[in-house]
Design an enzyme around this catalytic site. Structure first.
Site, mmCIF file in Angstrom:
data_model
loop_
_atom_site.group_PDB
_atom_site.id
_atom_site.type_symbol
_atom_site.label_atom_id
_atom_site.label_comp_id
_atom_site.label_asym_id
_atom_site.label_seq_id
_atom_site.Cartn_x
_atom_site.Cartn_y
_atom_site.Cartn_z
ATOM 1 N N ASP A 45 -7.297 64.458 -53.709
ATOM 2 C CA ASP A 45 -8.668 63.952 -53.707
ATOM 3 C C ASP A 45 -9.612 65.002 -54.291
ATOM 4 O O ASP A 45 -9.779 66.080 -53.719
ATOM 5 C CB ASP A 45 -9.091 63.641 -52.262
ATOM 6 C CG ASP A 45 -10.473 63.024 -52.194
ATOM 7 O OD1 ASP A 45 -10.580 61.808 -52.442
ATOM 8 O OD2 ASP A 45 -11.445 63.761 -51.942
ATOM 9 N N TYR A 50 -17.332 68.394 -57.171
ATOM 10 C CA TYR A 50 -16.631 69.576 -56.639
ATOM 11 C C TYR A 50 -16.479 70.650 -57.714
ATOM 12 O O TYR A 50 -16.184 71.809 -57.394
ATOM 13 C CB TYR A 50 -15.244 69.227 -56.071
ATOM 14 C CG TYR A 50 -15.239 68.229 -54.936
ATOM 15 C CD1 TYR A 50 -16.418 67.852 -54.292
ATOM 16 C CD2 TYR A 50 -14.056 67.658 -54.496
ATOM 17 C CE1 TYR A 50 -16.411 66.923 -53.263
ATOM 18 C CE2 TYR A 50 -14.032 66.731 -53.456
ATOM 19 C CZ TYR A 50 -15.211 66.365 -52.853
ATOM 20 O OH TYR A 50 -15.185 65.446 -51.835
ATOM 21 N N LYS A 75 -14.359 60.987 -58.194
ATOM 22 C CA LYS A 75 -15.557 60.248 -57.766
ATOM 23 C C LYS A 75 -16.726 60.421 -58.718
ATOM 24 O O LYS A 75 -16.889 61.496 -59.310
ATOM 25 C CB LYS A 75 -15.992 60.720 -56.367
ATOM 26 C CG LYS A 75 -14.849 60.901 -55.379
ATOM 27 C CD LYS A 75 -15.309 61.203 -53.973
ATOM 28 C CE LYS A 75 -14.150 61.606 -53.080
ATOM 29 N NZ LYS A 75 -13.755 63.020 -53.137
ATOM 30 N N HIS A 108 -19.310 58.011 -55.139
ATOM 31 C CA HIS A 108 -19.292 59.061 -54.112
ATOM 32 C C HIS A 108 -20.328 58.821 -53.020
ATOM 33 O O HIS A 108 -20.092 59.114 -51.836
ATOM 34 C CB HIS A 108 -19.562 60.406 -54.795
ATOM 35 C CG HIS A 108 -19.058 61.594 -54.062
ATOM 36 N ND1 HIS A 108 -18.569 62.692 -54.694
ATOM 37 C CD2 HIS A 108 -18.951 61.865 -52.735
ATOM 38 C CE1 HIS A 108 -18.188 63.592 -53.802
ATOM 39 N NE2 HIS A 108 -18.413 63.115 -52.605
#
Ligand code: NAD
Length: 279
Positions: A45, A50, A75, A108
């Site tokens: 994931d 990120y 996402k 997200h």
């Protein structure tokens, strides 16, 4: 213990995934993802926000595993809630990951600050592109994250395809009953982010006592509980020995009473409110 869930489009998804939030781009995210794949995780994931898709993608490639054996999620972040925005965001994620497709693409966040007066439209337009991406094979399934019931209801007004997944915060003591019930009723697989309480649960006396009772670690008990509830947990660690140990919980048979205790554990951090958060 369940090894896979089936999504509402027939795609199978490994029942535990490896989380990469705050795994820094570069060596940290690369080594952690590589260690996870070596340890047996087959579900990774990540997310555009990120900032580590490039390293995660490199680890996937270097693992030597066949692409089709790994379930990859990424996402769409809060700057891309439009048709064109989603198209560009997915293309950029695939480029960074060095993949031809992802297995799951999630919105997200349901209500970005910048479009707080028109989030319904933003989600509807991004979703319209995600449905197309599914048709042309850039993604194998589409879903959402941090959606509450009113966000899911709003999306259902225009969606042709229902979300396969809702990824929400679920941990010992953090149980979002209303949205969990809704997802169960609508065949939406519930992924648990922060399944280890984002580190909070390790000092909890009740969790420590339960770990001692079952002869396992706090992390293993929390993950067994997540599966017991029918959630799909995404534990994160960047330490190889924890990455390996966190997977070793299949032998825990939680009693109903202990599962209730974990569900109602005191002291869990509150769930961030997607309608008021400052991003
Ligand atoms: P988590 O609950 O997985 O906790 C991670 C922390 O627990 C680590 O930083 C580590 O310090 C600690 N830890 C892990 N294993 C341990 C062990 N065996 N012993 C002691 N400490 C241990 O928190 P998370 O990373 O925030 O959430 C998991 C994943 O969910 C993320 O990595 C990310 O992929 C996803 N996520 C999604 C959202 C979202 O908005 N969709 C938000 C947060 C996280």
């Amino acid at each position: 213990m369940k090894e896979y869930y089936q999504l509402n489009n027939g795609v199978t998804i490994p029942a535990i995934g490896f989380g990469t939030f705050k795994a820094a781009d570069g060596e940290e995210a690369y080594q952690a993802t590589l260690a996870a794949l070596k340890a047996g995780y087959r579900h990774i994931d990540t997310a555009a926000v990120y900032g580590n898709e490039e390293s995660v993608g490199r680890a996937i490639k270097d693992s030597g595993l066949p692409r089709e054996d790994i379930f990859v999620t990424t996402k769409l972040w809060n700057d891309a809630h439009s048709y064109e925005g989603a198209k560009a965001a997915l293309a950029a994620s695939l480029e960074r990951l060095q993949l031809d497709y992802v297995d799951l693409y999630l919105i997200h966040w349901p209500n970005p600050k910048a479009i707080r007066d028109r989030w319904q439209e933003g989600n509807a337009q991004a979703w319209r592109y995600m449905e197309e991406a599914l048709e042309i094979g850039l993604v194998r399934s589409i879903g959402v994250s941090n959606f509450l019931v009113h966000h899911l209801e709003a999306l259902s007004q225009t969606a042709k395809i229902s979300p396969a997944v809702n990824q929400i915060r679920l941990a010992p003591g953090c149980y979002q009953e209303e949205v969990v019930d809704y997802c169960r009723q609508h065949q939406i697989v519930i992924e648990a982010w922060g399944p280890l309480g984002q580190g909070d649960i390790f000092q909890n006396e009740t969790m420590k006592a339960l770990a001692a009772k079952y002869g396992k670690t706090v992390a293993q008990v929390a993950l067994a509980w997540s599966l017991y509830e029918g959630f799909l947990p995404l534990p994160k660690s960047v330490h190889e020995e924890r990455i390996i140990a966190n997977l070793d919980f299949a032998d825990i048979k939680l009693s109903e009473e202990d599962a209730e205790t974990i569900k109602h554990l005191a002291g869990a951090a509150p769930v961030p409110d997607p309608d008021t958060k400052d991003f």
